[in-house]
Design a protein around this motif. Sequence first.
Motif, PDB file in Angstrom:
ATOM      1  N   LYS A 261     116.220  -9.833 -81.016  1.00 12.93           N
ATOM      2  CA  LYS A 261     116.020 -11.296 -80.540  1.00 12.93           C
ATOM      3  C   LYS A 261     117.588 -11.674 -80.024  1.00 12.93           C
ATOM      4  CE  LYS A 261     111.738 -11.625 -81.176  1.00 12.93           C
ATOM      5  NZ  LYS A 261     110.195 -11.236 -80.109  1.00 12.93           N
ATOM      6  N   ALA A 262     118.019 -11.847 -80.310  1.00 15.95           N
ATOM      7  CA  ALA A 262     119.698 -11.751 -80.015  1.00 15.95           C
ATOM      8  C   ALA A 262     120.135 -11.519 -79.550  1.00 15.95           C
ATOM      9  CB  ALA A 262     120.671 -11.829 -81.416  1.00 15.95           C
ATOM     10  N   ASP A 263     119.603 -10.451 -78.475  1.00 13.57           N
ATOM     11  CA  ASP A 263     120.649  -9.493 -77.246  1.00 13.57           C
ATOM     12  C   ASP A 263     119.226 -10.437 -76.396  1.00 13.57           C
ATOM     13  OD1 ASP A 263     121.245  -7.530 -78.348  1.00 13.57           O
ATOM     14  OD2 ASP A 263     120.200  -6.079 -78.296  1.00 13.57           O
ATOM     15  N   ILE A 264     117.882 -10.596 -76.555  1.00 11.61           N
ATOM     16  CA  ILE A 264     116.888 -11.626 -75.126  1.00 11.61           C
ATOM     17  C   ILE A 264     118.097 -13.064 -75.416  1.00 11.61           C
ATOM     18  CG2 ILE A 264     116.160 -13.214 -74.238  1.00 11.61           C
ATOM     19  CD1 ILE A 264     113.865 -11.107 -76.321  1.00 11.61           C
ATOM     20  N   ILE A 265     118.716 -13.884 -75.801  1.00 12.39           N
ATOM     21  CA  ILE A 265     119.526 -14.698 -75.856  1.00 12.39           C
ATOM     22  C   ILE A 265     120.822 -14.529 -75.280  1.00 12.39           C
ATOM     23  CG2 ILE A 265     120.621 -16.597 -77.318  1.00 12.39           C
ATOM     24  CD1 ILE A 265     117.325 -16.455 -77.246  1.00 12.39           C
ATOM     25  N   ASN A 266     121.805 -13.586 -75.491  1.00  8.30           N
ATOM     26  CA  ASN A 266     122.707 -13.357 -75.511  1.00  8.30           C
ATOM     27  C   ASN A 266     122.538 -12.915 -73.425  1.00  8.30           C
ATOM     28  OD1 ASN A 266     124.177 -13.609 -77.185  1.00  8.30           O
ATOM     29  ND2 ASN A 266     123.865 -11.154 -78.602  1.00  8.30           N
ATOM     30  N   GLU A 267     121.378 -11.904 -73.462  1.00 11.55           N
ATOM     31  CA  GLU A 267     121.486 -11.446 -71.996  1.00 11.55           C
ATOM     32  C   GLU A 267     121.291 -12.701 -71.118  1.00 11.55           C
ATOM     33  OE1 GLU A 267     118.170  -9.045 -71.473  1.00 11.55           O
ATOM     34  OE2 GLU A 267     118.766 -10.162 -68.979  1.00 11.55           O
ATOM     35  N   ALA A 268     120.327 -13.690 -71.619  1.00 13.14           N
ATOM     36  CA  ALA A 268     119.466 -14.973 -70.572  1.00 13.14           C
ATOM     37  C   ALA A 268     121.165 -15.846 -70.765  1.00 13.14           C
ATOM     38  CB  ALA A 268     118.740 -15.752 -71.829  1.00 13.14           C
TER      39      ALA A 268
ATOM     40  N   ALA B 294     131.282 -15.384 -77.512  1.00  9.38           N
ATOM     41  CA  ALA B 294     131.787 -15.117 -78.025  1.00  9.38           C
ATOM     42  C   ALA B 294     130.944 -14.230 -78.861  1.00  9.38           C
ATOM     43  CB  ALA B 294     132.840 -15.875 -79.123  1.00  9.38           C
ATOM     44  N   GLY B 295     129.958 -14.899 -79.199  1.00 10.00           N
ATOM     45  CA  GLY B 295     128.737 -13.588 -80.244  1.00 10.00           C
ATOM     46  C   GLY B 295     128.171 -14.598 -80.793  1.00 10.00           C
ATOM     47  N   GLY B 296     127.767 -14.263 -82.150  1.00  5.40           N
ATOM     48  CA  GLY B 296     127.609 -15.367 -82.938  1.00  5.40           C
ATOM     49  C   GLY B 296     125.797 -14.578 -83.378  1.00  5.40           C
ATOM     50  N   LYS B 297     125.338 -15.091 -84.369  1.00  3.56           N
ATOM     51  CA  LYS B 297     123.952 -14.216 -84.998  1.00  3.56           C
ATOM     52  C   LYS B 297     122.450 -14.792 -83.696  1.00  3.56           C
ATOM     53  CE  LYS B 297     124.500 -13.375 -89.801  1.00  3.56           C
ATOM     54  NZ  LYS B 297     126.341 -13.957 -89.457  1.00  3.56           N
ATOM     55  N   ARG B 298     122.624 -15.925 -83.564  1.00  4.68           N
ATOM     56  CA  ARG B 298     122.197 -16.760 -82.467  1.00  4.68           C
ATOM     57  C   ARG B 298     120.864 -17.107 -83.349  1.00  4.68           C
ATOM     58  NH1 ARG B 298     126.183 -17.594 -78.544  1.00  4.68           N
ATOM     59  NH2 ARG B 298     126.739 -15.126 -77.549  1.00  4.68           N
ATOM     60  N   LEU B 299     120.709 -17.326 -84.240  1.00  2.95           N
ATOM     61  CA  LEU B 299     120.250 -18.243 -85.188  1.00  2.95           C
ATOM     62  C   LEU B 299     119.042 -19.259 -84.569  1.00  2.95           C
ATOM     63  CD1 LEU B 299     118.894 -17.633 -87.824  1.00  2.95           C
ATOM     64  CD2 LEU B 299     120.496 -18.849 -89.146  1.00  2.95           C
TER      65      LEU B 299
END
Lengths: 295, 295
Positions: free
Chosen positions: B10-17, B42-47
């Motif tokens: 799910k975080a990958d979806i967020i990172n791409e967006a 810079a990253g992070g869990k995107r919780l």
Amino acid sequence: MDINDFIISKADIINEALTIYLPAKEEKPKALHQAMGYSVLAGGKRLRPVLTLMVANLLFKKKEEEVLPAAIAIELIHNYSLIHDDLPCMDDDDYRRGKLTNHKVFGEGIAVLAGDALLTYAFELITQLEGDFTPKQVIKVTKEVAKGAGHQGMIGGQGADIVAEGETVSEDELEYIHNHKTGALLKTAVRVGAILGGANNEELTALTTYAHNIGLSFQIIDDILDIVGDEEKLGKDVGSDIDRDKATFPAIYGLEESKRMAKDKIQEAKKILSIFGDDAEPLIELADYIVDREY
Amino acid sequence: MDINDFIISKADIINEALTIYLPAKEEKPKALHQAMGYSVLAGGKRLRPVLTLMVANLLFKKKEEEVLPAAIAIELIHNYSLIHDDLPCMDDDDYRRGKLTNHKVFGEGIAVLAGDALLTYAFELITQLEGDFTPKQVIKVTKEVAKGAGHQGMIGGQGADIVAEGETVSEDELEYIHNHKTGALLKTAVRVGAILGGANNEELTALTTYAHNIGLSFQIIDDILDIVGDEEKLGKDVGSDIDRDKATFPAIYGLEESKRMAKDKIQEAKKILSIFGDDAEPLIELADYIVDREY
């Protein structure tokens, strides 16, 4: 009514609304709420929200109260930008409107947060337009304000301004900074009034051009006042732009040419309003009022 | 799929967006856009945005892309709050997620503005929900985010936290700070997912309780990790809360009692989700995941 009295009467409406809309000082978190109120209620001409009311009035004859949440939101955004702008890491100003700046009273941490809170609260206020306006108008206003205050608008101008400090700045760059730093939010104030007033495309375009020109003129005159203004009347340090080697119109064009440019922009602003006939008289007088501020 | 992998997917979806929604670095004003991207990417869990996606998925089976503008808006707000929180006048942190903090790279002035710009842009993004959702839903989300991030929410908690520094803090005050500073935006992330997913009142209430409990638990564990965590794994200075004499759960309740409290809150969070049956499994596993972070 003379334009000064007219603006004061509109500003009174804004001032009263501000005391109602701002969170109570006694309410938790107290320090934050006190800091929010301190700067916002320190006065000022309320030019932006007055413009929103005037433009909405020009286009429709609804009650002014209905437009207030949007007008207040814009004034809160203007004030948050001043609080952050005054910080030591930005313009490092000790006085604003004759009073100590926010961080001088509450500390830098609370000043940063008070600015953040005012900006955030502005968007909450805009949602209160719902009921008096269509949901689509409310969303349009939200978008307009976010763009005008955002990275391609006001903050974009402030960012470019910081980077330009101490650098040689081209005429184009100077116009970019001023169009964004001051112009963007003035334009937003006018366009929000137009959106809520139900402007058609022609009217919105004309009012946007009006706003663009008075915004640029306003900033040119601010630059001039920073050089020749009376410290006591302005309530802030004079000459601080020169001290920081900031990009200003007088620095690039000289004082006389800058004055002429400001007057030209005001002429353009007035001319475009002809489509509204006599109803635009207050906005025309307001344009003159901006350029006639005391040098 | 194991919950770690699930969250990462799910975080990958967020990172791409995020890379799509953030303004391009090459675009003017460059310094500002670079600073905005630097911290956010810079990253992070995107919780928080992952929670928004998960809750929306729980309630309806629409395409995830439709919820993304809201999820991204919340992540931008989280990141702006970190940038401002790291400033010398606030927590004065040099590192975040193993990288230099924003002001260390771009200077304090641009760091303040980058935070301001991210917050403002978040509200612009929310308006992009229009079309996929009703105008009324868009306004409801705007209001929810403004309240959750605002003076009665996240910023309120940060304001109370600053004031509390170096003071003796009551249990009530500590819970106020944590509920607001961290809890408010987590709750917003969950509630926005619920609003966009079309939750009824019972569902919204249950999900709000869930969010409240995982939020508090999350902050308790953050406090614990600040004492016993591994500096390298956390990517930030350990012990900085103690250095600054900050209000924390371990400081008031001790380490063991704090751990027990965090686990209790997670149990409550899981229990309330029973109304959703098996569909709530990912959210239940996510709750466990939060409390099982490495001490």
